[in-house]
Design a protein around this motif. Structure first.
Motif, PDB file in Angstrom:
ATOM      1  N   UNK A 126     113.841 -36.700  82.921  1.00 51.37           N
ATOM      2  CA  UNK A 126     113.100 -36.361  81.711  1.00 51.37           C
ATOM      3  C   UNK A 126     111.598 -36.519  81.914  1.00 51.37           C
ATOM      4  N   UNK A 127     111.178 -37.557  82.627  1.00 48.49           N
ATOM      5  CA  UNK A 127     109.747 -37.801  82.818  1.00 48.49           C
ATOM      6  C   UNK A 127     109.107 -36.702  83.670  1.00 48.49           C
ATOM      7  N   UNK A 128     109.783 -36.276  84.733  1.00 45.50           N
ATOM      8  CA  UNK A 128     109.205 -35.253  85.605  1.00 45.50           C
ATOM      9  C   UNK A 128     109.121 -33.915  84.868  1.00 45.50           C
ATOM     10  N   UNK A 129     110.152 -33.580  84.099  1.00 44.49           N
ATOM     11  CA  UNK A 129     110.091 -32.363  83.286  1.00 44.49           C
ATOM     12  C   UNK A 129     108.948 -32.463  82.276  1.00 44.49           C
ATOM     13  N   UNK A 130     108.802 -33.632  81.663  1.00 48.35           N
ATOM     14  CA  UNK A 130     107.757 -33.819  80.654  1.00 48.35           C
ATOM     15  C   UNK A 130     106.367 -33.652  81.255  1.00 48.35           C
ATOM     16  N   UNK A 131     106.171 -34.119  82.489  1.00 52.09           N
ATOM     17  CA  UNK A 131     104.871 -33.944  83.133  1.00 52.09           C
ATOM     18  C   UNK A 131     104.456 -32.480  83.139  1.00 52.09           C
ATOM     19  N   UNK A 132     105.363 -31.607  83.545  1.00 45.83           N
ATOM     20  CA  UNK A 132     105.018 -30.182  83.636  1.00 45.83           C
ATOM     21  C   UNK A 132     104.885 -29.559  82.244  1.00 45.83           C
ATOM     22  N   UNK A 155      98.810 -38.247  79.831  1.00 49.06           N
ATOM     23  CA  UNK A 155      98.217 -39.413  80.494  1.00 49.06           C
ATOM     24  C   UNK A 155      99.196 -40.578  80.555  1.00 49.06           C
ATOM     25  N   UNK A 156      99.976 -40.765  79.490  1.00 45.77           N
ATOM     26  CA  UNK A 156     100.999 -41.810  79.498  1.00 45.77           C
ATOM     27  C   UNK A 156     102.113 -41.483  80.482  1.00 45.77           C
ATOM     28  N   UNK A 157     102.592 -40.238  80.464  1.00 43.70           N
ATOM     29  CA  UNK A 157     103.700 -39.859  81.333  1.00 43.70           C
ATOM     30  C   UNK A 157     103.323 -40.012  82.808  1.00 43.70           C
ATOM     31  N   UNK A 158     102.062 -39.781  83.120  1.00 40.80           N
ATOM     32  CA  UNK A 158     101.628 -39.918  84.513  1.00 40.80           C
ATOM     33  C   UNK A 158     101.684 -41.366  84.990  1.00 40.80           C
ATOM     34  N   UNK A 162     105.293 -43.627  88.185  1.00 42.84           N
ATOM     35  CA  UNK A 162     105.265 -44.710  89.186  1.00 42.84           C
ATOM     36  C   UNK A 162     105.899 -46.008  88.690  1.00 42.84           C
ATOM     37  N   UNK A 163     105.868 -46.263  87.387  1.00 40.95           N
ATOM     38  CA  UNK A 163     106.536 -47.453  86.845  1.00 40.95           C
ATOM     39  C   UNK A 163     108.033 -47.401  87.139  1.00 40.95           C
ATOM     40  N   UNK A 164     108.661 -46.280  86.825  1.00 42.50           N
ATOM     41  CA  UNK A 164     110.097 -46.166  87.089  1.00 42.50           C
ATOM     42  C   UNK A 164     110.387 -46.093  88.588  1.00 42.50           C
ATOM     43  N   UNK A 165     109.485 -45.458  89.343  1.00 41.66           N
ATOM     44  CA  UNK A 165     109.687 -45.394  90.786  1.00 41.66           C
ATOM     45  C   UNK A 165     109.727 -46.792  91.399  1.00 41.66           C
ATOM     46  N   UNK A 239     101.668 -40.746  91.315  1.00 40.89           N
ATOM     47  CA  UNK A 239     102.128 -39.697  90.436  1.00 40.89           C
ATOM     48  C   UNK A 239     102.325 -38.412  91.226  1.00 40.89           C
ATOM     49  N   UNK A 240     103.407 -37.650  90.981  1.00 40.94           N
ATOM     50  CA  UNK A 240     103.555 -36.360  91.645  1.00 40.94           C
ATOM     51  C   UNK A 240     102.372 -35.442  91.362  1.00 40.94           C
ATOM     52  N   UNK A 241     102.052 -34.579  92.292  1.00 40.83           N
ATOM     53  CA  UNK A 241     100.865 -33.744  92.178  1.00 40.83           C
ATOM     54  C   UNK A 241     101.136 -32.575  91.234  1.00 40.83           C
ATOM     55  N   UNK A 242     101.224 -32.845  89.931  1.00 39.89           N
ATOM     56  CA  UNK A 242     101.436 -31.788  88.961  1.00 39.89           C
ATOM     57  C   UNK A 242     100.312 -31.731  87.950  1.00 39.89           C
ATOM     58  N   UNK A 243      99.371 -32.654  87.984  1.00 41.81           N
ATOM     59  CA  UNK A 243      98.270 -32.620  87.043  1.00 41.81           C
ATOM     60  C   UNK A 243      97.242 -31.582  87.474  1.00 41.81           C
ATOM     61  N   UNK A 244      96.571 -31.016  86.477  1.00 41.41           N
ATOM     62  CA  UNK A 244      95.554 -30.014  86.795  1.00 41.41           C
ATOM     63  C   UNK A 244      94.407 -30.695  87.514  1.00 41.41           C
TER      64      UNK A 244
END
Length: 244
Positions: A126-132, A155-158, A162-165, A239-244
């Motif tokens: 859910x978190x990775x989908x939410x990031x995008x 900003x929170x999801x990013x 790493x918290x869950x990771x 954080x995965x590289x999905x942020x602009x």
């Protein structure tokens, strides 16, 4: 996993909580312009952010790390704040919230499966989908209030990833070595499935935000690689590289 690692996360979540409390909310009185497809999409995400976390609390408590339990509760408080922000955004756009979607019901049932590791792997989908999704909403809308709300949530999801990771790194390390990669390969299949469901269900909204279905799914699945590397310890927690 030493408690001190999650004591630091607890302090970080507390700092963010205090920062939010000291700062102003978005200017709801300015109103929001929500096209029908985007409005319906936000309604579905709002319902998903407003879920029951009692099972997660119980599993976190059973892990025996009070600092981790405290951090999980602060994480959930942030998710509840996301639901609040989205509800107020909908109100500013003249819309209401809606009852849970079928996909939320299915996700909630999966989360009843035993074990903190399983719970967190599902949460990470859910978190990775939410990031995008929230990046698309932030960058693709012409409405300033919508963009601001999506940016705050993103900003929170990013930070959540790493918290869950960090917790999953320790949890997956407890598995037999031969089982680790198959478990995470299964997680990536779940991530693909979730990306396909969201792309199908929110396709009209995503197109209006400038993101086609295929691109959305590809970028969701692509973001899974850095997550798996972080969990396996072959790359730093980031954080995965999905942020602009």
């Amino acid at each position: 996993m030493e408690a001190s690692g999650f004591a630091e996360w607890t302090r970080h979540f507390e700092s963010e909580r205090d920062r939010r409390a000291a700062g102003p909310d978005p200017r709801w009185e300015s109103g929001a312009s929500l096209p029908p497809a985007v409005r319906a999409s936000i309604q579905r995400f709002q319902a998903g952010e407003d879920g029951d976390s009692s099972a997660l609390f119980a599993k976190a408590d059973a892990a025996g790390d009070p600092a981790y339990s405290a951090a999980v509760r602060l994480f959930v408080a942030e998710e509840q704040n996301h639901a609040r922000l989205l509800a107020l955004l909908l109100k500013a756009g003249g819309a209401t919230t809606q009852a849970g979607h079928w996909s939320d019901t299915a996700f909630a049932r999966l989360r009843r499966l035993p074990g903190l590791r399983t719970e967190l792997l599902l949460l990470m989908v859910a978190e990775v989908v939410a990031l995008r999704y929230y990046r698309a909403l932030r960058d693709g809308t012409d409405d300033p209030l919508t963009s601001e709300v999506a940016g705050r949530i993103l900003a929170d999801e990013e930070r959540h990833v790493p918290f869950h990771c960090e917790r999953l790194r320790a949890s997956v390390a407890d598995l037999p070595r031969a089982a680790r990669r198959p478990v995470l390969a299964g997680w990536r299949v779940m991530l693909l499935g979730a990306g396909l469901v969201v792309a199908a269900d929110h396709g009209r909204a995503l197109r209006s935000l400038g993101v086609g279905r295929g691109r959305f799914v590809a970028e969701v699945v692509g973001a899974g690689g850095p997550v798996i590397s972080a969990i396996l310890g072959t790359a730093p927690l980031r954080v995965p590289a999905v942020s602009a």
